[in-house]
Design a protein around this motif. Structure first.
Motif, PDB file in Angstrom:
ATOM      1  N   ASP A  70       0.809  -1.209   0.000  1.00 30.03           N
ATOM      2  CA  ASP A  70       0.000   0.000   0.000  1.00 30.03           C
ATOM      3  C   ASP A  70       0.850   1.270   0.000  1.00 30.03           C
ATOM      4  OD1 ASP A  70       0.894  -0.535   2.549  1.00 30.03           O
ATOM      5  OD2 ASP A  70      -0.991  -0.080   3.547  1.00 30.03           O
ATOM      6  N   GLU A  71       2.030   1.212   0.589  1.00 33.12           N
ATOM      7  CA  GLU A  71       2.887   2.400   0.574  1.00 33.12           C
ATOM      8  C   GLU A  71       3.327   2.734  -0.847  1.00 33.12           C
ATOM      9  OE1 GLU A  71       6.144   2.087   3.254  1.00 33.12           O
ATOM     10  OE2 GLU A  71       4.892   1.923   5.052  1.00 33.12           O
ATOM     11  N   SER A  72       3.692   1.708  -1.613  1.00 31.71           N
ATOM     12  CA  SER A  72       4.083   1.925  -3.001  1.00 31.71           C
ATOM     13  C   SER A  72       2.908   2.442  -3.817  1.00 31.71           C
ATOM     14  CB  SER A  72       4.622   0.627  -3.600  1.00 31.71           C
ATOM     15  OG  SER A  72       4.827   0.746  -4.995  1.00 31.71           O
ATOM     16  N   LEU A  73       1.733   1.882  -3.576  1.00 29.77           N
ATOM     17  CA  LEU A  73       0.546   2.320  -4.303  1.00 29.77           C
ATOM     18  C   LEU A  73       0.242   3.783  -4.011  1.00 29.77           C
ATOM     19  CD1 LEU A  73      -1.919   1.514  -6.093  1.00 29.77           C
ATOM     20  CD2 LEU A  73      -3.133   1.025  -3.958  1.00 29.77           C
ATOM     21  N   LEU A  74       0.190   4.153  -2.736  1.00 30.33           N
ATOM     22  CA  LEU A  74      -0.174   5.516  -2.369  1.00 30.33           C
ATOM     23  C   LEU A  74       0.893   6.520  -2.781  1.00 30.33           C
ATOM     24  CD1 LEU A  74      -1.756   4.821   1.132  1.00 30.33           C
ATOM     25  CD2 LEU A  74      -2.948   5.411  -0.988  1.00 30.33           C
ATOM     26  N   ALA A  75       2.130   6.053  -2.924  1.00 33.76           N
ATOM     27  CA  ALA A  75       3.203   6.959  -3.347  1.00 33.76           C
ATOM     28  C   ALA A  75       2.970   7.506  -4.744  1.00 33.76           C
ATOM     29  CB  ALA A  75       4.544   6.237  -3.287  1.00 33.76           C
ATOM     30  N   THR A  76       2.166   6.828  -5.543  1.00 35.47           N
ATOM     31  CA  THR A  76       1.908   7.301  -6.913  1.00 35.47           C
ATOM     32  C   THR A  76       1.065   8.573  -6.932  1.00 35.47           C
ATOM     33  OG1 THR A  76      -0.084   5.936  -7.208  1.00 35.47           O
ATOM     34  CG2 THR A  76       2.032   4.929  -7.786  1.00 35.47           C
ATOM     35  N   VAL A  77       0.376   8.871  -5.818  1.00 38.37           N
ATOM     36  CA  VAL A  77      -0.436  10.094  -5.741  1.00 38.37           C
ATOM     37  C   VAL A  77      -0.042  10.898  -4.505  1.00 38.37           C
ATOM     38  CG1 VAL A  77      -2.371   9.188  -7.080  1.00 38.37           C
ATOM     39  CG2 VAL A  77      -2.296   8.790  -4.607  1.00 38.37           C
ATOM     40  N   ALA A  78       1.197  10.796  -4.110  1.00 43.17           N
ATOM     41  CA  ALA A  78       1.668  11.497  -2.909  1.00 43.17           C
ATOM     42  C   ALA A  78       1.378  12.992  -3.003  1.00 43.17           C
ATOM     43  CB  ALA A  78       3.168  11.261  -2.734  1.00 43.17           C
ATOM     44  N   GLY A  79       0.817  13.519  -1.918  1.00 39.99           N
ATOM     45  CA  GLY A  79       0.508  14.940  -1.857  1.00 39.99           C
ATOM     46  C   GLY A  79      -0.861  15.312  -2.367  1.00 39.99           C
ATOM     47  N   GLU A  80      -1.562  14.387  -2.999  1.00 44.37           N
ATOM     48  CA  GLU A  80      -2.905  14.686  -3.498  1.00 44.37           C
ATOM     49  C   GLU A  80      -3.934  14.596  -2.375  1.00 44.37           C
ATOM     50  OE1 GLU A  80      -4.327  12.605  -6.883  1.00 44.37           O
ATOM     51  OE2 GLU A  80      -2.528  12.925  -8.083  1.00 44.37           O
ATOM     52  N   ALA A  81      -4.944  15.428  -2.457  1.00 40.63           N
ATOM     53  CA  ALA A  81      -6.076  15.331  -1.546  1.00 40.63           C
ATOM     54  C   ALA A  81      -7.099  14.360  -2.121  1.00 40.63           C
ATOM     55  CB  ALA A  81      -6.711  16.704  -1.363  1.00 40.63           C
ATOM     56  N   PRO A  82      -7.882  13.682  -1.268  1.00 37.92           N
ATOM     57  CA  PRO A  82      -8.918  12.774  -1.783  1.00 37.92           C
ATOM     58  C   PRO A  82      -9.930  13.525  -2.647  1.00 37.92           C
ATOM     59  CG  PRO A  82      -8.571  12.469   0.578  1.00 37.92           C
ATOM     60  CD  PRO A  82      -7.825  13.703   0.196  1.00 37.92           C
ATOM     61  N   THR A  83     -10.382  12.883  -3.699  1.00 40.80           N
ATOM     62  CA  THR A  83     -11.403  13.455  -4.571  1.00 40.80           C
ATOM     63  C   THR A  83     -12.747  12.814  -4.270  1.00 40.80           C
ATOM     64  OG1 THR A  83     -10.889  11.817  -6.282  1.00 40.80           O
ATOM     65  CG2 THR A  83      -9.759  13.940  -6.412  1.00 40.80           C
ATOM     66  N   GLU A  84     -13.815  13.549  -4.520  1.00 37.75           N
ATOM     67  CA  GLU A  84     -15.145  13.042  -4.210  1.00 37.75           C
ATOM     68  C   GLU A  84     -15.691  12.134  -5.295  1.00 37.75           C
ATOM     69  OE1 GLU A  84     -17.855  16.133  -3.259  1.00 37.75           O
ATOM     70  OE2 GLU A  84     -16.827  16.708  -1.396  1.00 37.75           O
ATOM     71  N   GLN A  85     -15.234  12.288  -6.533  1.00 37.07           N
ATOM     72  CA  GLN A  85     -15.791  11.508  -7.637  1.00 37.07           C
ATOM     73  C   GLN A  85     -14.697  10.803  -8.414  1.00 37.07           C
ATOM     74  OE1 GLN A  85     -18.240  14.489  -9.731  1.00 37.07           O
ATOM     75  NE2 GLN A  85     -20.028  13.403  -8.951  1.00 37.07           N
ATOM     76  N   VAL A  86     -15.053   9.642  -8.930  1.00 38.62           N
ATOM     77  CA  VAL A  86     -14.120   8.855  -9.719  1.00 38.62           C
ATOM     78  C   VAL A  86     -13.860   9.533 -11.063  1.00 38.62           C
ATOM     79  CG1 VAL A  86     -15.943   7.467 -10.814  1.00 38.62           C
ATOM     80  CG2 VAL A  86     -13.669   6.485 -10.504  1.00 38.62           C
ATOM     81  N   GLY A  87     -12.646   9.384 -11.591  1.00 43.74           N
ATOM     82  CA  GLY A  87     -12.340   9.897 -12.908  1.00 43.74           C
ATOM     83  C   GLY A  87     -12.854   8.986 -14.004  1.00 43.74           C
ATOM     84  N   GLU A  88     -12.784   9.447 -15.250  1.00 47.68           N
ATOM     85  CA  GLU A  88     -13.249   8.632 -16.370  1.00 47.68           C
ATOM     86  C   GLU A  88     -12.299   7.462 -16.611  1.00 47.68           C
ATOM     87  OE1 GLU A  88     -14.038  10.814 -19.907  1.00 47.68           O
ATOM     88  OE2 GLU A  88     -15.378  12.251 -18.921  1.00 47.68           O
ATOM     89  N   GLY A  89     -12.852   6.410 -17.199  1.00 45.10           N
ATOM     90  CA  GLY A  89     -12.052   5.238 -17.540  1.00 45.10           C
ATOM     91  C   GLY A  89     -12.355   4.015 -16.713  1.00 45.10           C
ATOM     92  N   LEU A  90     -13.277   4.107 -15.734  1.00 46.28           N
ATOM     93  CA  LEU A  90     -13.636   2.957 -14.911  1.00 46.28           C
ATOM     94  C   LEU A  90     -14.436   1.965 -15.741  1.00 46.28           C
ATOM     95  CD1 LEU A  90     -13.548   1.915 -11.938  1.00 46.28           C
ATOM     96  CD2 LEU A  90     -15.842   2.904 -11.683  1.00 46.28           C
ATOM     97  N   ARG A  91     -14.107   0.686 -15.626  1.00 45.56           N
ATOM     98  CA  ARG A  91     -14.781  -0.365 -16.376  1.00 45.56           C
ATOM     99  C   ARG A  91     -15.025  -1.586 -15.470  1.00 45.56           C
ATOM    100  NH1 ARG A  91     -15.249   3.504 -18.918  1.00 45.56           N
ATOM    101  NH2 ARG A  91     -14.639   3.932 -21.085  1.00 45.56           N
ATOM    102  N   MET A  92     -15.859  -2.499 -15.952  1.00 47.12           N
ATOM    103  CA  MET A  92     -16.022  -3.770 -15.254  1.00 47.12           C
ATOM    104  C   MET A  92     -14.877  -4.676 -15.665  1.00 47.12           C
ATOM    105  SD  MET A  92     -17.763  -5.365 -13.018  1.00 47.12           S
ATOM    106  CE  MET A  92     -18.965  -4.032 -12.915  1.00 47.12           C
TER     107      MET A  92
END
Length: 317
Positions: free
Chosen positions: A164-186
């Motif tokens: 999880d540390e490696s995963l979260l490091a990809t968005v280090a410094g970002e604040a949580p967003t309320e809505q998902v971005g485009e590109g989500l699929r099943m």
């Protein structure tokens, strides 16, 4: 002495002997349709915990996704009971377009204090597991680049804990967003079934998925070399039956094929096997031996992209 074949296995054996084609490599999955006990509660959970956008919200149904494509359709049954020891949904996987988007989903989960059930690195993909407000299992996933997938697709060694540390490091410094971005699929489905052999006879030999792994208590199948579009297991017990009426869980899942001709080819195999192919818009729906339903539609079908615009009917967007 071998046990007698079921009708599904007998039909699948005949299909296999006739040289049945496999499903197209360009296959992709469409929305899952779920039964929930309280629609407003379910929609609120999906908006808050996962940041899904509401494409439609009527009195008893709602469609949610990334604003461009619906991934989940909810149907309210006020008397629905929690799933028990029977066949049906284990989890469905929402596939994010990048590792960064999965990390943003993790940030949102932490910010909303949403409980999770686990997190794993499958070597082909990274995953976070959690239940929705009704207990429906969800996997949040992001694929690794296909050239990084191991030859055994991660099935031989089993999953590792998610870094999880490696995963979260990809968005280090970002604040949580309320809505998902485009590109989500099943991404994929994972089901409870009563028998692995009978499941392979239906999903592999009859419908045309290709087997990727058979672990004895679980099997994984796909099209086009994907790690899996579908998994199924007997972890609720060998021989379990269909869910009773008015049960929370999966109503049906959707397979989108490139052309109407591809859909017709699968329908022909189903009908030659003596199974019912129930009409749906531009396609058909068939039930597996445990009454779990899957719909086949063309990828260009409007029914597979039911939300071109975001709207509500008396409910918040």
């Amino acid at each position: 002495m071998s046990p007698p074949e079921t009708e599904t296995e007998t039909a699948a054996a005949a299909t296999r002997a006739s040289g049945a084609a496999v499903l197209p490599a360009a296959l992709r999955l469409g929305p899952v349709e779920l039964t929930v006990a309280d629609l407003d509660r379910a929609v609120a959970w999906y908006r808050r915990a996962l940041g899904l956008r509401v494409h439609r919200h009527d009195a008893t149904e709602a469609e949610l996704g990334d604003g461009t494509r619906t991934v989940v359709i909810l149907h309210e049954d006020p008397v629905a009971r929690a799933a028990g020891r029977h066949a049906g949904l284990y989890h469905y996987a929402l596939l994010y377009p990048s590792r960064e988007e999965l990390a943003r989903a993790a940030l949102r989960i932490m910010a909303t204090r949403t409980p999770i059930e686990g997190a794993s690195d499958h070597r082909t993909h990274e995953a976070i597991y959690l239940p929705d407000a009704d207990g429906n299992g969800i996997e949040l996933a992001a694929d690794r680049p296909r050239e990084e997938w191991p030859p055994d697709l991660g099935y031989a060694g089993g999953p590792a804990p998610l870094d999880d540390e490696s995963l979260l490091a990809t968005v280090a410094g970002e604040a949580p967003t309320e809505q998902v971005g485009e590109g989500l699929r099943m991404g994929h489905l994972h089901l409870h079934v009563g028998d692995i052999g009978e499941g392979l006879a239906f999903y592999r030999d009859l419908l045309g998925f290709e087997e990727r792994a058979n672990l004895g208590s679980a099997a994984f199948v796909s099209a086009g070399g994907y790690h899996h579009h579908l998994g199924f297991n007997v972890w609720r017990g060998h021989g379990v039956g269909p869910p009773p009426e008015h049960t929370v869980g999966l109503r049906h899942w959707t397979v989108e094929l490139p052309t109407a001709g591809d859909v017709a080819a699968v329908r022909g195999r189903v009908e030659r096997a003596g199974l019912a192919a129930e009409p749906v818009a531009d396609g058909f729906l068939v039930h597996d031996p445990w009454q779990t339903a899957v719909a086949f539609v063309p990828a260009a079908s409007p029914s597979s992209h039911p939300a071109a615009d975001v709207r509500t009917d008396g409910h918040g967007a």
